[in-house]
Design a protein around this motif. Structure first.
Motif, PDB file in Angstrom:
ATOM      1  N   GLY A 118       0.813  -1.215   0.000  1.00 48.28           N
ATOM      2  CA  GLY A 118       0.000   0.000   0.000  1.00 48.28           C
ATOM      3  C   GLY A 118       0.844   1.262   0.000  1.00 48.28           C
ATOM      4  O   GLY A 118       0.334   2.361  -0.114  1.00 48.28           O
ATOM      5  N   ASN A 119       2.170   1.103   0.154  1.00 47.73           N
ATOM      6  CA  ASN A 119       3.058   2.268   0.166  1.00 47.73           C
ATOM      7  C   ASN A 119       2.876   3.092  -1.111  1.00 47.73           C
ATOM      8  O   ASN A 119       2.939   4.304  -1.095  1.00 47.73           O
ATOM      9  N   ASP A 120       2.585   2.349  -2.208  1.00 45.08           N
ATOM     10  CA  ASP A 120       2.468   3.066  -3.495  1.00 45.08           C
ATOM     11  C   ASP A 120       1.217   3.949  -3.527  1.00 45.08           C
ATOM     12  O   ASP A 120       1.076   4.801  -4.365  1.00 45.08           O
ATOM     13  N   LYS A 121       0.292   3.697  -2.588  1.00 44.30           N
ATOM     14  CA  LYS A 121      -0.920   4.536  -2.535  1.00 44.30           C
ATOM     15  C   LYS A 121      -0.758   5.650  -1.491  1.00 44.30           C
ATOM     16  O   LYS A 121      -1.742   6.251  -1.062  1.00 44.30           O
ATOM     17  N   CYS A 122       0.484   5.917  -1.088  1.00 45.39           N
ATOM     18  CA  CYS A 122       0.696   6.908  -0.024  1.00 45.39           C
ATOM     19  C   CYS A 122       0.251   8.298  -0.470  1.00 45.39           C
ATOM     20  O   CYS A 122       0.621   8.769  -1.542  1.00 45.39           O
TER      21      CYS A 122
ATOM     22  N   SER B 133       4.959   5.251   6.311  1.00 47.43           N
ATOM     23  CA  SER B 133       5.829   4.286   7.003  1.00 47.43           C
ATOM     24  C   SER B 133       5.257   2.894   6.766  1.00 47.43           C
ATOM     25  O   SER B 133       5.630   2.167   5.888  1.00 47.43           O
ATOM     26  N   ILE B 134       4.223   2.567   7.538  1.00 51.61           N
ATOM     27  CA  ILE B 134       3.592   1.240   7.436  1.00 51.61           C
ATOM     28  C   ILE B 134       2.413   1.359   6.468  1.00 51.61           C
ATOM     29  O   ILE B 134       1.584   2.256   6.640  1.00 51.61           O
ATOM     30  N   GLY B 135       2.367   0.482   5.472  1.00 53.08           N
ATOM     31  CA  GLY B 135       1.244   0.547   4.533  1.00 53.08           C
ATOM     32  C   GLY B 135       1.209   1.931   3.890  1.00 53.08           C
ATOM     33  O   GLY B 135       2.247   2.466   3.519  1.00 53.08           O
ATOM     34  N   SER B 136       0.018   2.504   3.812  1.00 52.79           N
ATOM     35  CA  SER B 136      -0.080   3.843   3.202  1.00 52.79           C
ATOM     36  C   SER B 136      -0.368   4.891   4.275  1.00 52.79           C
ATOM     37  O   SER B 136      -1.135   5.834   4.081  1.00 52.79           O
ATOM     38  N   THR B 137       0.232   4.663   5.441  1.00 56.04           N
ATOM     39  CA  THR B 137      -0.039   5.562   6.595  1.00 56.04           C
ATOM     40  C   THR B 137       1.176   6.428   6.904  1.00 56.04           C
ATOM     41  O   THR B 137       2.312   5.972   6.830  1.00 56.04           O
ATOM     42  N   PHE B 138       0.847   7.672   7.294  1.00 51.02           N
ATOM     43  CA  PHE B 138       1.896   8.626   7.660  1.00 51.02           C
ATOM     44  C   PHE B 138       2.366   8.381   9.092  1.00 51.02           C
ATOM     45  O   PHE B 138       1.549   8.121   9.987  1.00 51.02           O
ATOM     46  N   THR B 139       3.654   8.411   9.309  1.00 47.19           N
ATOM     47  CA  THR B 139       4.191   8.391  10.684  1.00 47.19           C
ATOM     48  C   THR B 139       5.353   9.384  10.733  1.00 47.19           C
ATOM     49  O   THR B 139       6.272   9.277   9.914  1.00 47.19           O
ATOM     50  N   PRO B 140       5.303  10.344  11.677  1.00 49.28           N
ATOM     51  CA  PRO B 140       6.435  11.277  11.766  1.00 49.28           C
ATOM     52  C   PRO B 140       7.697  10.519  12.178  1.00 49.28           C
ATOM     53  O   PRO B 140       7.618   9.382  12.646  1.00 49.28           O
TER      54      PRO B 140
END
Ligand SMILES: Nc1nc2c(ncn2[C@@H]2O[C@H](COP(=O)(O)OP(=O)(O)OP(=O)(O)O)[C@@H](O)[C@H]2O)c(=O)[nH]1
Ligand SMILES: [Ca+2]
Length: 592
Positions: free
Chosen positions: A399-403, A409-416
């Protein structure tokens, strides 16, 4: 005292003294007696009488005031009264009940998670296992309720709140199935004898409280939560649209910082939490980096506000990720880092050689995947740590490609970028303990431990740990690779970073269980709401001490003073002062 035949004539002497006794002249009317003894009976000194009256009134008022203090302290739950609360954690692998005892001191709850003040019991399987048979959950729930009843005095049941908060395991079910299982929960808890409201059984989906600015109309669960919360104490900027399950992360962060003594202190000195559960993983920490509102949480505690990043990564818990691995091997999707074997079997690098995977994969692969794996062929354990770590990374990057953020970071989720110290809990702790890793360089040592374990023959591993369930033993290979891939390969934690430790307790051996954080916030909020509405909060504010001390420091001196005054008044001789006109002097004599 006047005799019947005497005639009293009042004569007052010009007042030239401060003392101004009213004098009566009593003359005997009987001429015979030559010397009429003329007495001036000064009525008991009016000031003396007044002071008596004042003393009596003051004494009564003081005693009444003291009794009021006693009553108020007792009614506001003075120090001595232990109170109870029950929180049930509906997890994916099991349902755990927590029974808390706590005291109120100076209007604030005092928590001690040990001895008679804390007990917990976990029953397997989790609520989500009853998706096909919701009624089947009632037996386990009743057993948990009986456990709690054994720890709360019967007389307190009716005022002891019980809440059930379900997490990722239930979140993975259809809402209609969730509601059927929650219906059974509400029926059992509603007839438990504890204080319960239907909305107190829920799948925690992210709302503890909403600051006035962003309050949104929402389902009954959130509105009821808001009603119970004192929003001054506990506000959250939450975007109703996207907060999925981050309550769990916030609650875990609260109990960790409560245990470490940093809750209520400087935000920079707080410790972040990264949890690896069964169905979900949570990351929560104070971040100064600007972030999209759906990840931002503001939790106020005492008079400190914490700007948190918190997110629950559904499907990225350890057990859920492991199932994803098998699924990717079967569907051989493009992300699979592992080629099938020459015989066309699904090569599983996260299973030590010699392990028969068919049973566990049939048990955990749902729907068409199970069928396909039966049809296509079976799995083959090829035990290879670095391939397992690459497969784990593929799962984490799905899912990174759908960021849609500046970075994911993990999947298509933002993490500072992770900031400050962290505690890694749940499976981070269990797997580190299993491999006997020390605090120091535990992450880099996890690699070598995983390489040995995954590369070992299954038969030898079984001999080393005969007591463990086969499935639990097997998971340690995948876990050791998933942990390194999650913390280092995905979240960028350096392998030798001393800022990240693993734990499942902190401070005074307080369990780092999010349910304790939920209890802390709920009790803090409802108590401060009660205190500010009770008639005693000014005491605590004024004296800044607990009610017991208040009783001692104020009550005892008052009582002593009143008693001394009353005794002295009672013991003090009643004097009569007589002014003898003939002798021209006062004569004081004792009445009794
Ligand atoms: N190895 C090991 N794993 C454990 C133990 N107790 C719990 N776990 C695992 O630790 C993870 C989190 O534990 P819990 O939070 O109790 O599990 P859960 O609440 O059912 O799972 P979530 O709903 O994802 O939070 C799960 O994957 C459990 O299987 C243990 O004693 N040993
Ligand atoms: Ca859990």
């Amino acid at each position: 005292m006047r005799r019947s035949h005497t005639r009293a004539r009042v004569k007052t002497k010009p007042d030239n003294s401060t003392m101004d006794p009213v004098k009566f002249q009593i003359r005997s009317s009987n001429r015979s007696s030559s010397s009429s003894s003329i007495y001036t009976l000064t009525k008991s000194n009016s000031k003396h009488a007044k002071s008596n009256l004042f003393l009596t009134v003051a004494s009564i008022a003081t005693v009444l005031g003291f009794l009021f203090v006693c009553y108020s302290i007792a009614s506001s739950g003075g120090r001595g009264s232990l109170r109870y609360s029950v929180v049930i954690d509906g997890g994916s692998t099991g349902t755990r009940i927590h029974v808390f005892g706590y005291r109120i001191e100076s209007g604030k709850p005092v928590f001690e998670f040990r001895g008679a003040n804390y007990a917990s019991l976990k029953l397997h399987p989790g609520l989500s296992a009853y998706a096909e048979d919701p009624e089947g959950a009632s037996a386990a729930l009743r057993e948990l309720v009986e456990f709690a009843k054994g720890r709360v005095p019967r007389g307190m049941w009716v005022e002891t709140e019980v809440r059930l908060m379900a997490t990722a395991g239930m979140r993975l079910l259809e809402v209609s199935v969730q509601e059927k299982i929650l219906g059974v929960v509400r029926r059992v808890l509603g007839s438990s004898g504890f204080l319960f409201r239907d909305e107190w059984a829920s799948v925690i989906s992210g709302f503890i409280g909403v600051s006035r600015r962003t309050r949104r109309s929402d389902d009954g669960v959130r509105r009821s939560f808001l009603r119970q919360r004192n929003e001054q104490e506990l506000t959250q900027n939450v975007d109703a649209a996207a907060a999925a399950g981050s309550d769990e992360g916030v609650y875990a962060w609260v109990v960790a910082n409560f245990a470490l003594g940093s809750l209520g202190g400087d935000p920079i000195k707080t410790t972040g939490i990264v949890e690896l559960g069964g169905a979900s993983a949570q990351v929560t920490f104070v971040s100064s980096e600007p972030m999209p509102s759906e990840f931002s949480r503001t939790v106020s505690f005492g008079n400190v506000s914490y700007s948190l990043y918190s997110h629950s990564f559904l499907h990225f818990g350890q057990n859920a990720a492991h199932e994803k691995l098998w699924g990717s091997l079967v569907s051989r999707d493009r992300n699979s880092a592992v080629e099938p074997t020459l015989e066309g079997k699904h090569a599983d690098p996260c299973a030590p050689k010699g392990y028969n995977l068919d049973t566990i994969t049939q048990k955990h692969l749902s729907g068409f995947l199970a069928e396909e794996s039966k049809l296509a062929s079976s799995f083959q354990a090829v035990g290879n740590y670095s391939l397992c770590r690459s497969a784990a990374l593929s799962i984490l990057q799905e899912g990174n490609d759908k960021c849609s953020y500046k970075h994911c970071s993990i999947g298509s989720t933002f993490t500072p970028k992770l900031q400050g110290r962290f505690l890694a809990t749940e499976n981070f702790f269990y797997t580190s303990k299993f491999f006997g890793l020390g605090e120091k360089s535990w992450l880099s040592n996890m690699i070598s431990a995983g390489e040995r374990f995954c590369g070992e023959d299954w038969s030898k591993l079984r001999v080393k740990d005969p007591s463990l369930e086969e499935e639990d033993l097997l998971r340690y290979c995948f876990s050791s690779a998933y942990i390194v891939s999650l913390l280092h390969d995905t979240l960028g934690v350096p392998l030798d970073d001393e800022r990240v430790g693993f734990a499942n307790q902190a401070g005074d051996d307080i369990p780092l269980d999010w349910a304790l954080g939920a209890f802390i916030l709920q009790t803090e909020a409802s108590t401060s709401q009660h205190a500010s509405s009770s008639h005693l909060h000014w005491f605590y504010a004024l004296f800044g001490i607990d009610s017991q001390t208040l009783l001692y420091f104020i009550g005892v001196p008052i009582l002593m003073t009143v008693l001394v005054c009353l005794i002295s008044k009672w013991r003090k001789p009643q004097l009569k002062t007589i002014y003898d006109l003939e002798k021209g002097r006062y004569i004081v004599s004792r009445i009794r």
